[in-house]
Write a protein that holds these residues in place. Structure first.
Motif, PDB file in Angstrom:
ATOM      1  N   ALA A   1       0.828  -1.204   0.000  1.00 37.44           N
ATOM      2  CA  ALA A   1       0.000   0.000   0.000  1.00 37.44           C
ATOM      3  C   ALA A   1       0.866   1.259   0.000  1.00 37.44           C
ATOM      4  CB  ALA A   1      -0.922  -0.015   1.220  1.00 37.44           C
ATOM      5  N   ASN A   2       1.943   1.234   0.754  1.00 37.16           N
ATOM      6  CA  ASN A   2       2.855   2.386   0.757  1.00 37.16           C
ATOM      7  C   ASN A   2       3.500   2.591  -0.620  1.00 37.16           C
ATOM      8  OD1 ASN A   2       2.614   3.370   3.394  1.00 37.16           O
ATOM      9  ND2 ASN A   2       3.943   1.747   4.189  1.00 37.16           N
ATOM     10  N   ASP A   3       3.836   1.490  -1.281  1.00 36.93           N
ATOM     11  CA  ASP A   3       4.413   1.606  -2.613  1.00 36.93           C
ATOM     12  C   ASP A   3       3.430   2.274  -3.583  1.00 36.93           C
ATOM     13  OD1 ASP A   3       6.697   0.425  -1.699  1.00 36.93           O
ATOM     14  OD2 ASP A   3       6.179  -1.604  -2.408  1.00 36.93           O
TER      15      ASP A   3
ATOM     16  N   PRO B   1      -4.587   0.420  -8.036  1.00 30.50           N
ATOM     17  CA  PRO B   1      -5.206  -0.862  -7.609  1.00 30.50           C
ATOM     18  C   PRO B   1      -5.841  -0.795  -6.220  1.00 30.50           C
ATOM     19  CG  PRO B   1      -2.819  -0.966  -7.425  1.00 30.50           C
ATOM     20  CD  PRO B   1      -3.125   0.332  -8.107  1.00 30.50           C
ATOM     21  N   LEU B   2      -5.593   0.235  -5.473  1.00 32.85           N
ATOM     22  CA  LEU B   2      -6.177   0.375  -4.142  1.00 32.85           C
ATOM     23  C   LEU B   2      -7.095   1.598  -4.108  1.00 32.85           C
ATOM     24  CD1 LEU B   2      -3.105  -0.238  -1.773  1.00 32.85           C
ATOM     25  CD2 LEU B   2      -4.984  -1.805  -2.250  1.00 32.85           C
ATOM     26  N   PRO B   3      -8.116   1.597  -3.273  1.00 34.35           N
ATOM     27  CA  PRO B   3      -8.960   2.794  -3.120  1.00 34.35           C
ATOM     28  C   PRO B   3      -8.184   3.899  -2.386  1.00 34.35           C
ATOM     29  CG  PRO B   3      -9.637   1.111  -1.562  1.00 34.35           C
ATOM     30  CD  PRO B   3      -8.609   0.471  -2.438  1.00 34.35           C
ATOM     31  N   VAL B   4      -7.706   4.880  -3.137  1.00 33.94           N
ATOM     32  CA  VAL B   4      -6.894   5.963  -2.590  1.00 33.94           C
ATOM     33  C   VAL B   4      -7.711   7.256  -2.635  1.00 33.94           C
ATOM     34  CG1 VAL B   4      -4.764   7.301  -2.804  1.00 33.94           C
ATOM     35  CG2 VAL B   4      -4.774   4.835  -3.308  1.00 33.94           C
ATOM     36  N   SER B   5      -7.614   8.005  -1.559  1.00 35.47           N
ATOM     37  CA  SER B   5      -8.305   9.297  -1.478  1.00 35.47           C
ATOM     38  C   SER B   5      -7.247  10.386  -1.261  1.00 35.47           C
ATOM     39  CB  SER B   5      -9.311   9.318  -0.327  1.00 35.47           C
ATOM     40  OG  SER B   5     -10.263   8.291  -0.469  1.00 35.47           O
ATOM     41  N   VAL B   6      -7.437  11.512  -1.961  1.00 34.05           N
ATOM     42  CA  VAL B   6      -6.530  12.651  -1.833  1.00 34.05           C
ATOM     43  C   VAL B   6      -7.339  13.819  -1.297  1.00 34.05           C
ATOM     44  CG1 VAL B   6      -4.941  14.234  -2.977  1.00 34.05           C
ATOM     45  CG2 VAL B   6      -5.083  11.830  -3.707  1.00 34.05           C
ATOM     46  N   PHE B   7      -6.853  14.358  -0.176  1.00 31.64           N
ATOM     47  CA  PHE B   7      -7.554  15.473   0.462  1.00 31.64           C
ATOM     48  C   PHE B   7      -6.713  16.748   0.237  1.00 31.64           C
ATOM     49  CE2 PHE B   7      -8.806  11.662   2.692  1.00 31.64           C
ATOM     50  CZ  PHE B   7     -10.180  11.808   2.847  1.00 31.64           C
ATOM     51  N   PRO B   8      -7.129  17.575  -0.778  1.00 34.39           N
ATOM     52  CA  PRO B   8      -6.396  18.832  -1.020  1.00 34.39           C
ATOM     53  C   PRO B   8      -6.760  19.867   0.044  1.00 34.39           C
ATOM     54  CG  PRO B   8      -8.203  18.624  -2.554  1.00 34.39           C
ATOM     55  CD  PRO B   8      -8.199  17.358  -1.742  1.00 34.39           C
ATOM     56  N   PRO B   9      -6.010  20.963   0.100  1.00 37.63           N
ATOM     57  CA  PRO B   9      -6.317  22.003   1.097  1.00 37.63           C
ATOM     58  C   PRO B   9      -7.670  22.673   0.867  1.00 37.63           C
ATOM     59  CG  PRO B   9      -4.070  22.235   0.283  1.00 37.63           C
ATOM     60  CD  PRO B   9      -4.739  21.229  -0.595  1.00 37.63           C
ATOM     61  N   SER B  10      -8.145  22.606  -0.388  1.00 35.26           N
ATOM     62  CA  SER B  10      -9.421  23.279  -0.684  1.00 35.26           C
ATOM     63  C   SER B  10     -10.609  22.610  -0.030  1.00 35.26           C
ATOM     64  CB  SER B  10      -9.627  23.320  -2.202  1.00 35.26           C
ATOM     65  OG  SER B  10      -9.655  21.986  -2.719  1.00 35.26           O
TER      66      SER B  10
ATOM     67  N   GLY C   1      -0.788  24.541  -0.290  1.00 33.96           N
ATOM     68  CA  GLY C   1      -1.057  23.967   1.023  1.00 33.96           C
ATOM     69  C   GLY C   1      -0.603  22.503   1.119  1.00 33.96           C
ATOM     70  N   THR C   2      -1.109  21.831   2.156  1.00 29.95           N
ATOM     71  CA  THR C   2      -0.720  20.423   2.404  1.00 29.95           C
ATOM     72  C   THR C   2      -1.818  19.483   1.920  1.00 29.95           C
ATOM     73  OG1 THR C   2       0.575  21.058   4.329  1.00 29.95           O
ATOM     74  CG2 THR C   2      -0.051  18.735   4.151  1.00 29.95           C
ATOM     75  N   TYR C   3      -1.439  18.598   1.033  1.00 30.93           N
ATOM     76  CA  TYR C   3      -2.333  17.533   0.573  1.00 30.93           C
ATOM     77  C   TYR C   3      -2.096  16.291   1.463  1.00 30.93           C
ATOM     78  CZ  TYR C   3      -3.077  20.166  -3.747  1.00 30.93           C
ATOM     79  OH  TYR C   3      -3.393  21.111  -4.664  1.00 30.93           O
ATOM     80  N   VAL C   4      -3.137  15.516   1.631  1.00 31.31           N
ATOM     81  CA  VAL C   4      -3.029  14.250   2.397  1.00 31.31           C
ATOM     82  C   VAL C   4      -3.524  13.107   1.514  1.00 31.31           C
ATOM     83  CG1 VAL C   4      -3.754  12.935   4.414  1.00 31.31           C
ATOM     84  CG2 VAL C   4      -3.321  15.397   4.601  1.00 31.31           C
ATOM     85  N   VAL C   5      -2.625  12.154   1.290  1.00 32.08           N
ATOM     86  CA  VAL C   5      -2.981  10.955   0.512  1.00 32.08           C
ATOM     87  C   VAL C   5      -3.325   9.849   1.526  1.00 32.08           C
ATOM     88  CG1 VAL C   5      -2.246   9.326  -1.241  1.00 32.08           C
ATOM     89  CG2 VAL C   5      -1.399  11.691  -1.292  1.00 32.08           C
ATOM     90  N   ARG C   6      -4.500   9.274   1.366  1.00 29.66           N
ATOM     91  CA  ARG C   6      -4.995   8.277   2.343  1.00 29.66           C
ATOM     92  C   ARG C   6      -5.475   7.022   1.620  1.00 29.66           C
ATOM     93  NH1 ARG C   6     -10.165   6.785   3.798  1.00 29.66           N
ATOM     94  NH2 ARG C   6     -10.440   5.990   5.939  1.00 29.66           N
ATOM     95  N   THR C   7      -5.198   5.888   2.235  1.00 30.38           N
ATOM     96  CA  THR C   7      -5.756   4.608   1.781  1.00 30.38           C
ATOM     97  C   THR C   7      -5.976   3.705   2.993  1.00 30.38           C
ATOM     98  OG1 THR C   7      -5.494   2.748   0.238  1.00 30.38           O
ATOM     99  CG2 THR C   7      -3.533   3.437   1.441  1.00 30.38           C
ATOM    100  N   VAL C   8      -6.812   2.727   2.808  1.00 39.76           N
ATOM    101  CA  VAL C   8      -7.121   1.756   3.884  1.00 39.76           C
ATOM    102  C   VAL C   8      -6.857   0.350   3.357  1.00 39.76           C
ATOM    103  CG1 VAL C   8      -8.892   0.806   5.394  1.00 39.76           C
ATOM    104  CG2 VAL C   8      -8.839   3.275   4.923  1.00 39.76           C
ATOM    105  N   VAL C   9      -6.003  -0.377   4.055  1.00 43.63           N
ATOM    106  CA  VAL C   9      -5.743  -1.792   3.715  1.00 43.63           C
ATOM    107  C   VAL C   9      -6.768  -2.631   4.469  1.00 43.63           C
ATOM    108  CG1 VAL C   9      -4.063  -3.648   3.685  1.00 43.63           C
ATOM    109  CG2 VAL C   9      -3.303  -1.273   3.433  1.00 43.63           C
TER     110      VAL C   9
END
Length: 424
Positions: free
Chosen positions: A40-42, A67-76, A119-127
């Motif tokens: 997932a980190n890769d 291949p994984l459900p990834v969500s990106v949370f932008p500053p907006s 700003g700071t973006y946050v990339v998130r996924t759940v294994v």
């Protein structure tokens, strides 16, 4: 012992397998989780360079193709990729700019903050939890099967080793029981461990020594009995010189009886071990001995009542031994009861085969410890009843001391029937 050795090996094998397989199973689970998180980190690291450098539309296309459900949370505040809420982990990562992994009910949540121009973006996924343990159960089943196979293999090997160890000991036990049954020709085969071979050799030496001692004892008894022939010959010559023919005949008959008894002792002492047991017709032997003692009973004013069958009664006892046993019992009656005391001799068939010989008198009865060898209350050797007892037991029966129905003593000898033996 074989079962105990097998259980010991099984318990030891199980302890070793538990000490080895349990940590291995936990390690497999940890490695599987680490592998899933690493993958997932890769995946997240492939999109980190594009965050902050690409517009939101292009970034959304890249995230949707992962291949994984990834969500990106932008500053907006909008969410790119998989729909998800801003979790505390996302807000914390956006606030302090540090990556971390959080366990949740859904699995492992991974957040990676990325600094952009606005700003700071946050990339998130759940294994998911099923990915964290993917293949773990199968690996555990393989380990369990391997452990069970090793335990079974250990049991087979332990049983084989225990059998090789127990077999010589069982042979020693069988030989010991044969020696206890007077089979002095029994010998053990030295085999197995050195200690067991040493015991087998010692047992064989012991059996040989017992045979030598018994052989010497039989020869000594035979020699001692043979020495009695000389005074018996002198007694017979003295009897023949008596002027009273009736008295001479009676003394000569008594000397002949003693000589027959001495001959029987010699033959019995030199009888070889293991020969086929002798048998006798109890009717003929008892009838002959009762007739002999009746003459002495007439001289001492004793009434003899006899109950003897007319048909033969075969018993598993040599005639000499049966005669000696009856003489010992009748001799006790004459020695320990006053003159004029009546006696009775009965011989009847025994239930199941054999015979029951009963001698009773109207005397004072038996003293305490009458069956104890060497014990007598009247100055005798105390061997008479013991001779009768051993003769009865040798014939597969027993001797019983009882009170006669009309008062006095009663001796009952039960003699077993002759067993049918295979041809020699």
């Amino acid at each position: 012992m074989r079962r105990r050795l097998t259980l010991l090996v099984a318990a030891t094998t199980c302890l070793v397998l538990i000490a080895f397989l349990v940590p291995l199973a936990l390690l497999i689970r940890q490695v599987t989780e680490d592998r899933a998180i690493s993958r997932a980190n890769d995946v997240l690291q492939t999109i980190v360079p594009q965050v902050g450098t690409s517009d939101d539309a292009a970034l959304a296309l890249v995230v949707d193709g992962l291949p994984l459900p990834v969500s990106v949370f932008p500053p907006s505040g909008a969410v790119l990729g998989a729909a998800a809420e801003r979790t505390p982990a996302v807000r914390l990562a956006q606030a302090n700019g540090r990556s971390f992994t959080v366990s949740s009910d859904a699995g492992r949540e991974i957040v990676v903050p990325v600094s952009g121009t606005d700003g700071t973006y946050v990339v998130r996924t759940v294994v998911p939890a099923d990915r964290l343990t993917s293949g773990v159960v199968r690996s555990w089943l393989v380990l369990a099967g391997l452990g069970l196979a090793l335990v079974l293999l250990g049991l087979v090997v332990a049983d084989r080793l225990a059998r090789n160890l127990i077999a010589p000991i069982a042979d020693l036990s069988a030989v010991s029981h044969r020696l206890a049954r007077a089979e002095l020709s029994a010998r053990a085969s030295p085999s197995g461990p050195p200690e067991v071979r040493e015991v087998a050799t010692a047992l064989n030496q012991l059996a040989g020594r017992i045979q030598d001692l018994l052989r010497e004892e039989r020869e000594q008894v035979a020699d001692l009995s043979h020495r009695l022939r000389t005074p018996l010959t002198a007694l017979r010559l003295e009897a023949e010189s008596l002027r009273d023919e009736e008295e001479a005949a009676r003394v000569t008959a008594a000397a002949d009886g003693i000589e027959r008894a001495v001959t029987a002792v010699i033959q019995q002492a030199r009888r070889r071990a293991g020969e086929r047991p002798a048998t006798a017709d109890a009717t003929a032997v008892v009838t002959d001995r009762v007739a002999f003692w009746t003459v002495l009973a007439e001289d001492t004013d004793r009434q003899v009542r006899r109950e003897l069958p007319s048909a033969p009664l075969p018993v598993a006892l040599p005639a000499d031994d049966l005669a000696a046993a009856l003489d010992a019992v009748l001799g006790n009656v004459f020695a320990h009861t006053p003159d004029g005391t009546a006696l009775a001799v009965s011989l009847v068939p025994r239930a199941g085969g054999g015979a029951v010989l009963t001698v009773s008198d109207a005397g004072p009865g038996f003293p305490t410890g009458a069956l104890r060898r060497g014990s007598s209350g009247s100055g005798s050797t105390g061997l008479g009843l013991d001779i009768a007892r051993r003769a009865a037991e040798a014939a597969g029966g027993a001797l019983f001391l009882e009170s006669a129905p009309g008062g006095g003593a009663q001796v009952r000898l039960e003699l077993a029937a002759v067993k049918q033996l295979p041809p020699a």
